[in-house]
Every structure is written in structure tokens, then in C-alpha cells.
Motif scaffolding. Structure first.
Motif, mmCIF file in Angstrom:
data_model
loop_
_atom_site.group_PDB
_atom_site.id
_atom_site.type_symbol
_atom_site.label_atom_id
_atom_site.label_comp_id
_atom_site.label_asym_id
_atom_site.label_seq_id
_atom_site.Cartn_x
_atom_site.Cartn_y
_atom_site.Cartn_z
ATOM 1 N N GLY A 169 6.735 -3.931 -29.300
ATOM 2 C CA GLY A 169 6.021 -4.115 -28.533
ATOM 3 C C GLY A 169 5.477 -4.761 -27.660
ATOM 4 O O GLY A 169 4.652 -3.568 -27.190
ATOM 5 N N SER A 170 5.482 -5.914 -26.603
ATOM 6 C CA SER A 170 5.092 -5.948 -25.255
ATOM 7 C C SER A 170 6.063 -4.953 -24.083
ATOM 8 O O SER A 170 5.485 -4.254 -23.216
ATOM 9 C CB SER A 170 5.667 -7.070 -25.365
ATOM 10 N N GLY A 171 6.906 -4.731 -24.961
ATOM 11 C CA GLY A 171 7.745 -3.268 -24.114
ATOM 12 C C GLY A 171 8.922 -4.658 -22.696
ATOM 13 O O GLY A 171 9.906 -3.702 -21.993
ATOM 14 N N SER A 172 9.117 -5.604 -23.194
ATOM 15 C CA SER A 172 9.828 -6.032 -22.434
ATOM 16 C C SER A 172 11.112 -6.154 -22.957
ATOM 17 O O SER A 172 11.789 -5.904 -21.631
ATOM 18 C CB SER A 172 9.195 -8.151 -23.249
ATOM 19 N N THR A 173 11.979 -5.230 -23.452
ATOM 20 C CA THR A 173 13.037 -5.027 -23.739
ATOM 21 C C THR A 173 13.350 -4.135 -22.278
ATOM 22 O O THR A 173 14.176 -4.179 -22.051
ATOM 23 C CB THR A 173 13.823 -4.460 -25.148
ATOM 24 N N ALA A 174 12.475 -3.138 -22.321
ATOM 25 C CA ALA A 174 12.641 -2.171 -21.542
ATOM 26 C C ALA A 174 12.378 -2.606 -20.383
ATOM 27 O O ALA A 174 13.566 -2.248 -19.379
ATOM 28 C CB ALA A 174 11.306 -0.942 -21.403
ATOM 29 N N VAL A 175 11.220 -3.465 -19.800
ATOM 30 C CA VAL A 175 11.275 -4.064 -18.759
ATOM 31 C C VAL A 175 13.142 -4.438 -17.962
ATOM 32 O O VAL A 175 13.136 -4.516 -16.959
ATOM 33 C CB VAL A 175 10.623 -5.385 -18.672
ATOM 34 N N ASN A 216 19.471 -1.650 -14.522
ATOM 35 C CA ASN A 216 19.942 -0.529 -14.244
ATOM 36 C C ASN A 216 20.328 -0.720 -15.658
ATOM 37 O O ASN A 216 21.203 0.227 -15.650
ATOM 38 C CB ASN A 216 20.514 -0.429 -12.740
ATOM 39 N N ARG A 217 20.130 -0.152 -16.557
ATOM 40 C CA ARG A 217 19.787 0.523 -18.078
ATOM 41 C C ARG A 217 18.387 1.236 -17.669
ATOM 42 O O ARG A 217 18.094 0.403 -17.874
ATOM 43 C CB ARG A 217 20.050 -0.422 -19.199
ATOM 44 N N LYS A 218 19.085 2.105 -19.608
ATOM 45 C CA LYS A 218 18.277 2.923 -19.534
ATOM 46 C C LYS A 218 17.429 2.512 -20.550
ATOM 47 O O LYS A 218 18.271 1.381 -21.343
ATOM 48 C CB LYS A 218 18.554 4.926 -19.715
ATOM 49 N N SER A 219 16.376 2.961 -21.915
ATOM 50 C CA SER A 219 15.998 2.720 -22.772
ATOM 51 C C SER A 219 15.528 2.832 -22.938
ATOM 52 O O SER A 219 14.716 4.413 -22.597
ATOM 53 C CB SER A 219 14.874 1.484 -22.427
ATOM 54 N N VAL A 220 14.933 3.105 -24.601
ATOM 55 C CA VAL A 220 14.807 3.489 -25.864
ATOM 56 C C VAL A 220 13.720 2.641 -26.576
ATOM 57 O O VAL A 220 14.020 1.610 -26.759
ATOM 58 C CB VAL A 220 15.266 4.745 -26.611
ATOM 59 N N THR A 221 12.026 2.661 -26.105
ATOM 60 C CA THR A 221 11.065 2.277 -27.059
ATOM 61 C C THR A 221 10.453 2.381 -27.952
ATOM 62 O O THR A 221 9.779 3.667 -27.461
ATOM 63 C CB THR A 221 10.253 1.307 -26.015
ATOM 64 N N ILE A 222 10.586 2.039 -28.780
ATOM 65 C CA ILE A 222 9.513 3.154 -30.396
ATOM 66 C C ILE A 222 8.410 1.862 -31.168
ATOM 67 O O ILE A 222 9.345 0.765 -30.810
ATOM 68 C CB ILE A 222 10.496 2.937 -31.864
ATOM 69 N N GLU A 223 7.416 1.967 -31.025
ATOM 70 C CA GLU A 223 6.117 1.449 -31.768
ATOM 71 C C GLU A 223 5.534 1.927 -31.951
ATOM 72 O O GLU A 223 5.648 2.991 -31.651
ATOM 73 C CB GLU A 223 5.668 0.579 -30.356
ATOM 74 N N ILE A 224 5.038 1.564 -32.992
ATOM 75 C CA ILE A 224 4.382 2.146 -34.137
ATOM 76 C C ILE A 224 2.816 2.343 -34.249
ATOM 77 O O ILE A 224 1.958 2.882 -34.387
ATOM 78 C CB ILE A 224 4.355 1.267 -35.333
ATOM 79 N N GLU A 225 2.039 0.962 -32.845
ATOM 80 C CA GLU A 225 0.571 0.395 -33.246
ATOM 81 C C GLU A 225 0.211 1.641 -31.175
ATOM 82 O O GLU A 225 0.916 1.214 -30.139
ATOM 83 C CB GLU A 225 0.470 -0.966 -32.929
ATOM 84 N N SER A 226 -0.619 2.193 -31.826
ATOM 85 C CA SER A 226 -1.468 2.930 -30.484
ATOM 86 C C SER A 226 -1.353 2.116 -29.194
ATOM 87 O O SER A 226 -1.166 2.369 -28.167
ATOM 88 C CB SER A 226 -2.108 3.965 -31.014
ATOM 89 N N ASP A 227 -2.210 1.484 -29.825
ATOM 90 C CA ASP A 227 -2.580 0.145 -28.397
ATOM 91 C C ASP A 227 -1.465 -0.440 -27.620
ATOM 92 O O ASP A 227 -1.199 -0.819 -26.247
ATOM 93 C CB ASP A 227 -3.493 -0.609 -28.896
ATOM 94 N N TRP A 228 -0.306 -0.559 -28.493
ATOM 95 C CA TRP A 228 1.038 -1.271 -27.247
ATOM 96 C C TRP A 228 1.319 -0.345 -27.194
ATOM 97 O O TRP A 228 2.169 -0.373 -26.230
ATOM 98 C CB TRP A 228 1.805 -2.025 -28.698
ATOM 99 N N VAL A 229 1.453 1.123 -27.886
ATOM 100 C CA VAL A 229 2.612 2.045 -27.442
ATOM 101 C C VAL A 229 1.913 1.983 -25.628
ATOM 102 O O VAL A 229 2.455 2.247 -24.541
ATOM 103 C CB VAL A 229 2.503 3.276 -28.112
#
Length: 355
Positions: free
Chosen positions: A297-303, A309-322
Motif C-alpha cells: 500500500g502506502s509503505g508505512s510499515t517499511a517507514v 532500526n529494523r529491515k523491511s520487505v515490502t510487496i505491492e502489486i500496483e505499479s503506481d503504489w510501488v
């Protein structure tokens, strides 16, 4: 921790064809999350914090929310995720899955095949007037059931085969103790872990999965078992004990009060507040752990993960949101870098990119 870094690199290698951002702290992956999950190595993720389509809400502006004609189709789809989540989580990992209240009971039963359900969190939205959506606008007299002003979060841990607690640590301790030739009573004596009521001790409770030892207690367990010379090694505390770090200054009940994200240009329709995501991550991970959100989605979990100070892996299917996530995280690194140069701590950085 070196093991986390190796895991992170391994995930990046496995997903390299679909990675759109690969940095020291972030992997952003474009694609169908179920297909992507199947490429992630076993036992490489510490926390899954994710917000799949709710199905019950039928919002056309949320990808996937209207794709299932029947509830059972949705549940079958989520069952496939549960299998992959269980596979990729570390034995001491945790899962937070957001869902609609009308689907939460069925999802809990479904997830219980792969997980121990630890809590059913109710997220309330104590928003100020004017920012409370339909709650303030609707005609209350037309209601035919209690107005749904909360969302649910299923909190769980990976489960082993068996009954009741099905604890990965309990099984691990039992296997190591048995290999060492120590009885439960002997290990209790060697660690001084006697119970308050009887001398059965904490060892039996740990092996049953009722609770887990402190760092000091686990150190004594390792010393006792390794001293027999029959066991070569014991896993580090951070790799076997599920973290749950909480105190009275934080939200410690299963009712969470965090305001929704207020409307702004470019807001994702299902965006979750950074403070709530940080709360979940801080309580259930160690520094440098890997946090996965497979509905980015918005990427808020990664933020939120980066701010802690954690690492993140974000998966998103919609190109615009990527693209939006990549831009947001790139901007975040500039802000965090400036803050560190000013000798501020990462957790003090107040940022919501594009808000």
C-alpha cells in the motif's frame, strides 16, 4: 546481528527479478504477493505485519477488495497465505494481520491451523470531529446493528504440531534437554528455576509452551545443557525466544486507541497510522529484525520499521503504489541521514512522507 543480514541478502537474491528498491534497510518488490512469498526462503522473516484486502468492505479503490464472489473463496485465498507465512517466519516470529470485524472469527479459526492465536486486538479510532468519517455524518436512526467503528488485528505466533500451546521453543527445549540426558528435574535444579507453588519448576511450563524464560534464565539453560558435552550448540536468545517487549507506559491491552490517518493528497485508502505500526514492531522484534508487509500500500510499515532500526520487505502489486513507496523510502533515508548527522535518534524523526 549477522544472521539477519544474511537472511536479508538471501531474500533479496531470491526476489531479484522483481525488486524495485534494494538498499541496506529496504527491499521493495513488485508483484502478486502470494507468488512472491513462495520464493522467500524458509524461516527468514521475524515479523509479518500486513493489511490484506478485507473482502467484507467491498471498496473498489482497494486492490482485491471486490475480487471474491463468496466468503469461502476469500478464506481459501487467505489460507494459502497462512501456509506461506508459517513457512517463512522464524520459529520465534510473530504475525499481525488486520481484518474486518465481520471476518475476524473465521480468519482466527483458519489461522489456528498454522498459528497459535495470542490476541484478538480491537483497534478503535478516536478521531476528532470532522475526521471520523461516516460516524459523524450518518443518520443513527437508520442503524440496524452497532456501528462498526473499529478494526481487528489478529496477533499470532507459528505453531508446532500438537495440542494446546504448540510452542516452537517448548519443542526445542525438550529436544535439547532430552539429547543432553538431563531430566526436567535435573535441569530445574541446575538453573534454579523452581516454581513458587511446587518444585516442578519452570522447565515443565517452558516445555509445555505456557511461558518463556528470561534472557538470564535461558543463559543458565544453555550452560547446563552444554555442560553435559552431549549437545554441541544452543541457538542465541534472539533466534529462539519470541520477543514481547511491553510495559505500563505503552498500550498493553488488546484495545488499541490510535487515530486514523487524516486525509491528504496521495493518501492510500487503507493507510495505517505510523504510531500504531511502530507500537506493533517495537513490541515484537529486536533491532535489525526483518519485517514483512505483503500488501504494501502506502509503505508505512517499511517507514515504521526503519524508524526503529529494523529491515523491511515490502510487496505491492500496483505499479503506481510501488513507485510511491520507493520515492517515500528514498526520501526517508535522506531525512534519517540528516537526523543522524544532527545526533538525533532515528526514533525521534517525525516524518510522514507526502503527507
Amino acid at each position: 546481528m549477522k544472521s539477519r543480514e544474511l537472511d536479508f541478502r538471501g531474500i533479496g537474491t531470491a526476489l531479484k527479478q522483481q525488486v524495485r528498491l534494494n538498499s541496506e534497510h529496504h527491499l521493495v518488490v513488485e508483484g502478486d504477493s502470494l507468488e512472491v512469498l513462495r520464493k522467500i526462503p524458509d524461516n527468514s522473516i521475524s515479523l509479518i505485519l500486513t493489511d490484506p484486502p478485507y473482502h467484507a468492505t467491498k471498496k473498489k479503490n482497494i486492490y482485491g477488495d471486490t475480487q471474491f464472489a463468496k466468503d469461502n473463496e476469500y478464506l481459501d485465498w487467505m489460507a494459502m497465505y497462512a501456509v506461506e507465512w508459517r513457512r517463512i517466519l522464524k520459529p520465534n516470529g510473530s504475525l499481525f494481520c488486520y481484518c474486518d470485524s465481520s471476518m475476524s472469527a473465521r480468519l482466527e479459526v483458519l489461522f489456528s491451523e498454522q498459528f497459535n492465536i495470542l490476541s484478538h486486538v480491537v483497534w478503535t479510532k478516536p478521531n476528532a470531529p470532522g475526521f471520523d468519517g461516516w460516524k459523524g455524518k450518518m443518520k443513527k436512526e437508520n442503524l440496524r446493528q452497532w456501528y462498526g467503528h473499529s478494526e481487528r488485528i489478529i496477533f499470532a505466533e507459528p505453531a508446532q504440531e500438537g495440542n494446546l500451546h504448540r510452542s516452537p521453543f517448548g519443542q526445542y527445549l525438550r529436544e535439547k534437554r532430552t539429547a543432553s540426558g538431563l531430566s526436567g528435574h535435573q535441569l530445574t535444579e541446575m538453573t534454579g528455576a523452581y516454581g513458587k507453588v511446587n518444585h516442578g519448576g519452570a522447565v515443565s511450563n517452558w516445555e509445555a509452551g505456557r511461558n518463556t524464560p528470561s534472557r538470564d534464565q535461558y543463559s543458565k539453560i544453555c550452560t547446563a545443557i552444554l555442560s553435559t558435552g552431549k549437545v554441541d550448540s544452543m541457538l542465541p536468545y534472539e533466534d529462539i525466544i519470541r520477543p514481547f517487549i511491553i510495559d505500563g507506559t505503552k498500550e498493553f491491552t488488546d484495545v488499541w486507541n490510535f487515530e486514523s490517518v487524516r486525509p491528504y493528497k496521495g493518501k492510500h485508502p487503507a493507510e495505517k497510522p505510523i504510531d500504531m505500526l511502530k507500537h506493533a514492531i517495537a513490541a515484537t522484534t529486536y533491532s535489525d529484525d526483518i519485517v514483512l508487509d505483503c500488501f504494501g500500500g502506502s509503505g508505512s510499515t517499511a517507514v515504521a520499521a526503519r524508524l526503529l532500526n529494523r529491515k523491511s520487505v515490502t510487496i505491492e502489486i500496483e505499479s503506481d503504489w510501488v513507485e510511491s513507496i520507493v520515492n517515500r523510502l528514498t526520501d526517508l533515508e535522506v531525512t534519517v541521514g540528516s537526523a543522524l548527522q544532527d545526533e538525533e535518534t532515528i526514533t525521534d524523526v517525525k516524518l510522514r512522507v507526502n503527507s
